[in-house]
Structures are given as structure tokens and as C-alpha cells.
Design a protein around this motif. Structure first.
Motif, short mmCIF file in Angstrom:
data_model
loop_
_atom_site.label_atom_id
_atom_site.label_comp_id
_atom_site.label_asym_id
_atom_site.label_seq_id
_atom_site.Cartn_x
_atom_site.Cartn_y
_atom_site.Cartn_z
N SER A 1 0.84 -1.19 0.00
CA SER A 1 0.00 0.00 0.00
C SER A 1 0.88 1.24 0.00
N GLU A 2 0.35 2.31 -0.56
CA GLU A 2 1.09 3.56 -0.62
C GLU A 2 1.16 4.16 0.77
N HIS B 1 8.63 4.48 8.08
CA HIS B 1 9.45 5.26 7.14
C HIS B 1 10.93 5.16 7.50
N LYS C 1 12.31 1.96 6.29
CA LYS C 1 12.46 1.99 4.83
C LYS C 1 13.81 2.57 4.40
N LYS D 1 2.31 -4.90 4.79
CA LYS D 1 1.95 -4.13 3.61
C LYS D 1 3.12 -3.30 3.12
N ARG D 2 4.03 -2.97 4.02
CA ARG D 2 5.20 -2.19 3.60
C ARG D 2 6.39 -3.06 3.24
#
Ligand code: ADP
Ligand code: ZN
Ligand code: ZN
Length: 727
Positions: free
Chosen positions: A188-189, A232, A235, A263-264
Motif C-alpha cells: 500500500s502507498e 518510514h 524503509k 503491507k510495507r
């Protein structure tokens, strides 16, 4: 002939390491961190190689028997040494607590996988796929690539064999992917970060990229988007080959949260929680070792996730007491996370809406970097908090008119209400029905515990003893009574008042096991529950958008616990509970029923004023020299015979007194523990308090040794460094 002498931390309860001889057939296979089996007395036990020595301490050394296939990374070995030293726990047993037991007991299970070696059309005429079954199998493999034989029940082994003999498919054996891999997670974004969030991410990742040690306190109000900051920040590690560890309280490790991570990060997430079987845990552990994952998420013990390199360690809800292990190796996962980050030149992020006094103190002193998130996402308002003084309620009534009215409103509007009760609290405290305060120890500022059998109030820190007074020392009222009485019927009473409401209870009695817990969360999520009531469990971390009312039925129970952190815990609990309200589009409201509306823990939670609370609380800690200013070490002496155990506690006390030198060290007790008997054993506590940690460590060990020398196995002593649970 020369041979190497191996220094081994053996998994026994002894504060030293042992020497063994390296057998010729193992030469070159032993390195620091190798797990081995060695003879010990008449037994064989496991141990870990911690080093090699030139000269053996004794002659006639025994040989190492065998090497097990697991090995601790040098960095985890260093961490274990630090823990053993800091928590005063034998090194061999410390290491044992780091590695899931099953890892050295189970072999990874291998499975057969099948894939096509060539497409049938490539093979000319020499290979012919005959019959329906063979064609189906080829089609399946063409579509899916590799398939585990377990999924091919529809095909006979003959079909598979024929295709293999024809050279069309290949069968290989390997470890299966983790359970999680079977589900598909649509990526997902991620949302656009708000500026405070992106500042936080930038500062965290800059430090991580420089491979510098740093600790960040991410202080974000409830619903401010902390989890988004973690996602984040992780990431930004992509491509560095470094792993990220995310610690969350066991209770927050819900499918909801795991899905956010999956999802990430897709399948490159390992999960470690108490619901796993030994084998599942071992499999997840090996997946981390084999670098098949980038993120390990789990409760307390995930801090030991065996990444070769760690870039980031996140401790969510860092103030949670469940990070402290309460038996065996009594470590605090938050503090271990910080040390592990230090050893690895990496970054630790401690996140909370209500940071522990310890962490906020460190942030104030510049030891930690401070990252505030002052607003809720989308500038949603913080909930309105109303205090209701229950001293004004008619006797015997548990619910104020205001609370009932608001519940009624929620039922009418089809919104949800969440009620926090401290019913399972500690009731052996005497409180004043007029001023609401518990009777405290004059020297320790903690509530005194009422011991019915002796008819005395006792301080379980220092042992102070008094007859219960007839009148309240503060306001002279005669209304003294034990706390917690009368709250047993909260649930029934509520159901009588709102017969049509769908009510569910959430506490450790009614919700047994992970499945029951997750099912209940789902029911709330699907709006099948109108009123959720329960203990602390309901206050923590959940994100239910339809909850618009939070009621705290009895805020005082926690406040009057015989624990120096009682105000801190109460402030945290109320603030966290309040944070469950109004997370969706509709604003939330909170009603707190209390006897002490003027107590600073309650006053400041009304205005969500963490700093206001901190300033008053830290003043009291400074005055008494309590943590985070000073350090506690707790000695617990346990035994079946009460008199003998009390005597043993005295022996420890005398020994410590005798050795105690220098100012700034305080010895409190011995005193019976507030919960004075557990599983047939009497418990006594001694508390050492000092501004210098070093000063009290050896005292604690000496006190333990004095008891063990005299009572051998009749009384046990455990040492708890930086204790959290003082009950
Ligand atoms: P916390 O961990 O501080 O309680 P979360 O990270 O769970 O907060 O965020 C609360 C809610 O807001 C979640 O539903 C999350 O998806 C959403 N959210 C977080 N950050 C943003 C953002 N920058 N923009 C939009 N929604 C966000
Ligand atoms: Zn009073
Ligand atoms: Zn006292």
C-alpha cells in the motif's frame, strides 16, 4: 603436545566460566559464540564458547563433547556479557535466555519443492506430456513457478516421478518459507508525512546512515503517527543490509499491526511472539539468521533477534512495564535495546505518548535526542476530559450520573464506549473515604500495606510498622476503609442499567490466549460490541475509530499501590486510556471518576500535560533519591518456612550492612513483600538504593551469597537490578 583450552560459559547457576580441552576432531570448528555440549559433574550440559586461554587453570581437563549447530554472533555474545554483568546473572544462563530453546533442539524441517526445468515446448519431441494429470501439473507449475509437494495432494507420486524421469521437472529440498509467506499482501502507498513526522524520520535515518550510536525519544501524543515514523525510518535502511528490530508490548502485537508492517515490507518480516510454537519460533529465528528478513517484530525477547547487523531498534510504548522480565534473567528490553544499539553503532528509537521518567530524564539531560510529535494526525482534537469527584456520589454507587448519561448517548448514536476498571487491583491498602488518600509510610512515601492477620500496617520498603489509626492523618476523618471493596459488581450493575447494550469484558480472566484476544478485537472493530470494559488491557494501543467515550471508573486504585511509581503508572494509564477516544472522525470524550481530583497525576492527565506531570514527579524522585536519580537493586528471599525465610533475609541484611561503606547507599528492609506468599513460598524484600550503581552491585551479590552459604537450598535469593515490580 599442545592443545587449545576453551573457556566455556556453562548453562548452570554459577557466576563463573569453566575450562575444557578442545578435542582434535573439533579443531578449527570452535569459535567464540559456538554452542557446545560438555560434561559437567555427572551430567552433560550445554554451554557457549566465550574465548580461548593459553594456560589452563587446572590439569586433567575434560573434553568438549560436541558442537551444536547454532552459534551466537560476536556482537550478541558481547551483549550477553554486558547483561550478565549488569543484571548480576550467570553468563551461561544469560546466553541461554538469548537463544530460543528450540533452536538448538530442532533441526530446520526440510521440504521438497518442485519446479519446471524446461517448458514442454522447448523440448522437442523427446518429451511428451501424457494424460490429463500430467498436463494439469505442468500447467500449475508454469503458472506458479515453484510449488511445495505438500500442496500437490491431487497428484500421485507416480505422476511426479514420470515427469522427473523425463527431465521436465526438478525436485529440490529446502526450508519452507515462514507461515506468513503464503498470504499475499498488497503493497500500500504510505501516507505523506506531516512535517513533524518527516523531521523525525530524517534525524533518525541520518544518524543510522552514519553508523553512529544514538538514542531518540519519540514523544508523540496518542494518535500522532508514531508507527508511521517507524515504518518510514525502517524503509531508509533498504540496501544497507542492516536489519531493523521493532519491539512492541505483547498485547499490541495484533494482526492489525502486523498487517501494517507486511503491507510495507511484504514477506521480509519475521514475527516473534508468545503464541508461536517452539518450532515456529525456531524457524523465524533461523530466517533472521539466514538474512531472509529485514524486519523482526516482536515482544520483549525480539531484542535478541540474531541479525548479523542491526541498523535500527525501535521500542514502541517504551514506558510499558512488560518490557521488564520478571523472573530468571530480569532484564529490561528497553535498556538492552539501547545497549545493543551502542554495541552495533546503530540507532535506538524509544516511542511513547507517556515516556517513562527514566527516558524523559535522559532526554532532558541531553543523553537522548528528543523528537516531539505534538499534534494528532490531521489535527484531530485531543479528547475533552472531565473529572468527577466520586466522594460526592451517594454511597454504594459506582457510576456517576455524568458517566451514565454519556454512555446512554453513545448507545443512542451507535458509537462505542470503553470503560477502564482497576478491579483486579491491590486491595490491602487503607484509604480515607473523605480525602481519598491512602495511609503512607513516613519515610518512603509509598502506601502502607494492611496485614489482616497481625492487624498492622506495614511499609514493604523499609519495614515500618504501625497500628491502623482511627482517624485519617491528613484530614482527621473517621471514614477509613480498605480500598477496592465494592467494585466486584461493576459489570453486572452496568448490564442491569443498560440491558440492551452488547457488553464485552477484556481482562486476563475473561480473555485467555491469543486467539480469544484477537477475536474480541475483531468484534469491537466490526462494531459488534457497544461497551468494552476491562482492566489495563483495554487502555493499550488499540485504534478503534468508533470509540468516542472512555470512562475510567476507579482512577485511584493504581494511585494507592505500595509502589513509588504509582503516580507515574496512573498518569500513564489514564492518558493512554484517554488516547483511545476520538481516533476516528468524531471527537472523543473522557470521564475520569476519582476521589483525588487534585492529585497531580490526575490533574495533569486531564489536560494531557506530560511535562506538568513530569516536573512534579521528578521533584519527588529527587527528594528521595529514587530512580531515575538513584538506582534500586531488589533482593528477594524466598522459602517455605516463614521464620527461616525471615531469618535468611536478616542474614543478607547483616552481611550487606557490614560491608556497606561510603555515603549515598541506603538499605531498606527486610520487609515482607506486599504479596507476601506466592505458590507456598514466603517472600521478603531488601532494597538497595544508591546514586552509584557500582556501589550496590557487589553488596547485592554478597547478600545473596551469605544466604546461600548458610541455607543452601532451603531459601532462594534472586537479584533484580532496576526492579519494576515491587509487589
Ligand atoms: P500512533 O502510533 O502515534 O498511535 P499511528 O502511526 O498508528 O499513531 O497513526 C494513527 C493513524 O493515523 C493511523 O491510522 C495512521 O495510518 C494514520 N496516519 C499516520 N500518519 C499519517 C499521515 N502522515 N497522514 C495520514 N494519516 C496518517
Ligand atoms: Zn482523609
Ligand atoms: Zn517505609
Amino acid at each position: 603436545m599442545s592443545y587449545r583450552v576453551v573457556e566455556i560459559a556453562v548453562n548452570v547457576s554459577v557466576h563463573k566460566t569453566f575450562h575444557y580441552r578442545e578435542p582434535e576432531d573439533l579443531q578449527g570448528r570452535l569459535v567464540p559464540g559456538s554452542r557446545v555440549r560438555v560434561p559437567f559433574g555427572s551430567r552433560r550440559v550445554e554451554g557457549t564458547v566465550v574465548g580461548f586461554v593459553e594456560q589452563a587453570a587446572v590439569s586433567g581437563l575434560k573434553y568438549v563433547v560436541e558442537v551444536l549447530d547454532t552459534c551466537l554472533t560476536p556482537e550478541l555474545l558481547a551483549l550477553a556479557r554486558w547483561m550478565s554483568d549488569y543484571y548480576l546473572f550467570p553468563l551461561g544462563q544469560t546466553i541461554e535466555s538469548l537463544v530460543p530453546r528450540a533452536v538448538s533442539r530442532t533441526k530446520p524441517k526440510l521440504k521438497k519443492f518442485i519446479r519446471l526445468t524446461a517448458s514442454p515446448s522447448d523440448c522437442g519431441d523427446s518429451i511428451v506430456v501424457r494424460g490429463k494429470k500430467q498436463t494439469e501439473l505442468v500447467q500449475l507449475l508454469t503458472g506458479r513457478g515453484e510449488v511445495c509437494v505438500d500442496e500437490l495432494d491431487a497428484f500421485s507420486s507416480q505422476t511426479i516421478k514420470t515427469l522427473r524421469d523425463a527431465g521436465l521437472i526438478e525436485i529440490s529440498e529446502r526450508e519452507p518459507d515462514a507461515l506468513t509467506d503464503r498470504e499475499d499482501f498488497l503493497p500500500s502507498e504510505p501516507p505523506m508525512l506531516m512535517s513533524a513526522q518527516s523531521d523525525a524520520v530524517r534525524r533518525i535515518s541520518e544518524t543510522a546512515m552514519r553508523s553512529e550510536f544514538g538514542v531518540f525519544l519519540l514523544h508523540g501524543v496518542t494518535g500522532s503517527g508514531k508507527t508511521e515514523v517507524y515504518l518510514h525510518a525502517i524503509k531508509t535502511l533498504a540496501g544497507t543490509g542492516k536489519g531493523a528490530i521493532v519491539l512492541v508490548p505483547e498485547i499490541a502485537l495484533t494482526p492489525q499491526l502486523l498487517n501494517r508492517f507486511r503491507k510495507r515490507f511484504g514477506t521480509r518480516v519475521a514475527v516473534l511472539h508468545s503464541g508461536l510454537t517452539d518450532r515456529e519460533r525456531a524457524d523465524e529465528y533461523r530466517r533472521i539468521q539466514a538474512q531472509q528478513v529485514d524486519v523482526a517484530i516482536g515482544a520483549r525477547s525480539a531484542v535478541f533477534a540474531p541479525f548479523a547487523q542491526v541498523g535500527l531498534i525501535i521500542v514502541d510504548e517504551e514506558h510499558e512495564n512488560s518490557y521488564k522480565q520478571d523472573e530468571g534473567l530480569r532484564y529490561h528490553a528497553r535498556d538492552v535495546a539501547v545497549m545493543r544499539a551502542k554495541f552495533q553503532h546503530s540507532v535506538a528509537v524509544l516511542g511513547s505518548a507517556t515516556p517513562s521518567l527514566e527516558s524523559f530524564y535522559n532526554a532532558k539531560n541531553g543523553k537522548y535526542h528528543y523528537l516531539p510529535l505534538a499534534d494528532r494526525v490531521d489535527h484531530r482534537p485531543m479528547p475533552e476530559v472531565l473529572l468527577v469527584d466520586v466522594k460526592t456520589l451517594p454511597k454504594q454507587s459506582l457510576y456517576s450520573a455524568q458517566l451514565l448519561e454519556e454512555i446512554r448517548l453513545r448507545l443512542d448514536r451507535k458509537e462505542q464506549a470503553l470503560l477502564l476498571l482497576n478491579r483486579r487491583g491491590f486491595s490491602s491498602v487503607i484509604i480515607c473515604g473523605d480525602c481519598g488518600l491512602a495511609i503512607k509510610c513516613p519515610s518512603c512515601s509509598v502506601s502502607l500495606t494492611f496485614h489482616k492477620s497481625e492487624g498492622r500496617l506495614k511499609c514493604h520498603y523499609c519495614g515500618f510498622l504501625m497500628r491502623p489509626p482511627d482517624t485519617c492523618p491528613t484530614c482527621s476523618s473517621h471514614e477509613l476503609k480498605p480500598l477496592g471493596s465494592g467494585t466486584q459488581k461493576v459489570e453486572e450493575e452496568l448490564q442491569t442499567l443498560f440491558p440492551e447494550a452488547r457488553m464485552k469484558r477484556m481482562d486476563s480472566d475473561s480473555v485467555k490466549g491469543r486467539d480469544a484476544y484477537e477475536k474480541l478485537l475483531q468484534q469491537v472493530d466490526r462494531l459488534e460490541v457497544d461497551i468494552l470494559l476491562g482492566t489495563q488491557m483495554v487502555a493499550k494501543g488499540h485504534d478503534f475509530p468508533a470509540v468516542t467515550l472512555v470512562g475510567v471508573v476507579d482512577a485511584d486504585v493504581g494511585l494507592n499501590m505500595p509502589d513509588f511509581r504509582s503516580a507515574e503508572k496512573t498518569f500513564q494509564l489514564i492518558t493512554q486510556a484517554a488516547g483511545r477516544a476520538g481516533r476516528g472522525g468524531t471527537a472523543g470524550e473522557v470521564i475520569i471518576q476519582t476521589m483525588n481530583p487534585n492529585h497531580y497525576a490526575i490533574r495533569h492527565s486531564r489536560t494531557h500535560d506530560y511535562e506538568g506531570f513530569y516536573n512534579e514527579e521528578i521533584a519527588y524522585r529527587i527528594q528521595l533519591g529514587y530512580p531515575p536519580i538513584g538506582r534500586f537493586i531488589k533482593l528477594e528471599i524466598k522459602g517455605v518456612d516463614e521464620a527461616q525465610t525471615a531469618e535468611a533475609a536478616k542474614i543478607a541484611q547483616n552481611r550487606i550492612r557490614h560491608l556497606m561503606r561510603g555515603k549515598g547507599t541506603v538499605l531498606l528492609g527486610p520487609a515482607p513483600a506486599p504479596i507476601s506468599r506466592v505458590r507456598g513460598k514466603y517472600r521478603f524484600h531488601l532494597l538497595l538504593l544508591s546514586q552509584q550503581r557500582e556501589a550496590i552491585r557487589s553488596l547485592a551479590l554478597e547478600g545473596k551469597k551469605a544466604v546461600e552459604d548458610k541455607y543452601n537450598r532451603k531459601c532462594q535469593v534472586s537479584i533484580d537490578v532496576d526492579p519494576v515490580n515491587l509487589m
